[in-house]
Design an enzyme around this catalytic site. Structure first.
Site, PDB file in Angstrom:
ATOM      1  N   SER A 125       0.845  -1.191   0.000  1.00  0.00           N
ATOM      2  CA  SER A 125       0.000   0.000   0.000  1.00  0.00           C
ATOM      3  C   SER A 125       0.879   1.240   0.000  1.00  0.00           C
ATOM      4  CB  SER A 125      -0.873  -0.004   1.271  1.00  0.00           C
ATOM      5  OG  SER A 125      -1.496   1.235   1.501  1.00  0.00           O
TER       6      SER A 125
ATOM      7  N   TYR B 115      -3.622  -0.813   9.920  1.00  0.00           N
ATOM      8  CA  TYR B 115      -3.448  -0.997   8.478  1.00  0.00           C
ATOM      9  C   TYR B 115      -2.042  -0.570   8.067  1.00  0.00           C
ATOM     10  CZ  TYR B 115      -4.626  -0.886   3.487  1.00  0.00           C
ATOM     11  OH  TYR B 115      -4.663  -1.121   2.138  1.00  0.00           O
TER      12      TYR B 115
END
Length: 252
Positions: A144, A157
């Site tokens: 990410s 996350y």
């Protein structure tokens, strides 16, 4: 040269491919010649129909990837269906948004469990199958932008995706000797369910778009090409690298 990108006869496992980026990558791999084993929490009817339209085979295995004890059975079922595995795409993941000062242990554990622990143990199990087959293989993890940055209100996350980039390197170091390539794709800001809250916030959405040189949110098909590349013979000398597919976000 184009033949190096041909995946005819290959078999790929793609987790979380019923919608979004996972579906985009599964369709890209199928278009390049792969048969696909999907691992999803629910049915993947739309993905199955689109892959069939490409002339490839698709098997959906329903599983809750919060639980790692299912992974060996999933790999066994994939091999039973198609005889082998050549590619693994660890796409399944979740996100929880909460201020760091109030972030709960449950929100921490759930995200770390599926985004990191499952990625490692699915990779480990498939790597053992690659070694058994003596054929090598490709593992593609999904990182990410928050593998590189801190983010806001998503501490678990960020932790999980930073760690995905790290274990991608670690696994590549150990498994390259078996002709196994482990790499990752770091999508930028994509128009998927995970970013629905951001896209519905006019202020945050404008802040994000103003920084992206491409001037738009990414789409599932934007990650399909990089996925095919990393799954193909064209990437045989790439090990432990994370490719940003971000419209130029990191370059800004």
């Amino acid at each position: 040269m184009l033949e190096k990108f041909n995946l005819s006869g290959k078999v790929a496992i793609v987790t979380g491919c019923n919608t979004g980026l996972g579906q985009g990558m599964a369709l890209g791999l199928a278009a390049a010649g792969c048969d696909i084993v999907g691992v999803n929490l629910s049915d993947a009817t739309e993905t199955a129909e689109k892959i069939a339209a490409l002339g490839r085979r698709f098997v959906n295995l329903k599983a809750n990837l919060m639980e790692q004890d299912q992974i060996p059975s999933l790999v066994e079922q994939a091999v039973a269906a198609f005889g082998k595995i050549d590619i693994l795409v660890n796409n399944a993941g979740i996100i929880r948004r909460e201020d760091a000062i109030d972030f709960t242990e449950q929100n921490w554990d759930d995200v770390i469990n599926i985004n990191l622990k499952t990625v490692f143990f699915f990779s480990q199990t498939v790597a053992k199958q690659f070694i058994k087959q003596q054929s090598g293989g490709k593992i593609i993890n999904i990182a990410s932008m928050l593998s590189f940055q801190g983010g806001i209100r998503v501490p678990s996350y960020t932790a999980s995706k930073s760690a995905v980039m790290g274990i991608t390197r670690a696994m590549a170091n150990e498994w390259a000797k078996y002709n196994i390539n482990v790499n990752a794709i770091a999508p930028g800001y994509m128009a998927t369910d995970n970013t629905a809250a951001l896209r519905s916030d006019d202020v945050r959405s404008k802040e994000i778009l103003d920084r992206i040189p491409a001037g738009r949110w990414g789409l599932p098909e934007d990650v399909a090409g990089p996925c095919v590349f990393l799954a193909s013979a064209a990437s045989d000398y790439i090990n432990g690298y994370t490719v940003a597919v971000d419209g130029g976000w990191l370059a800004r």
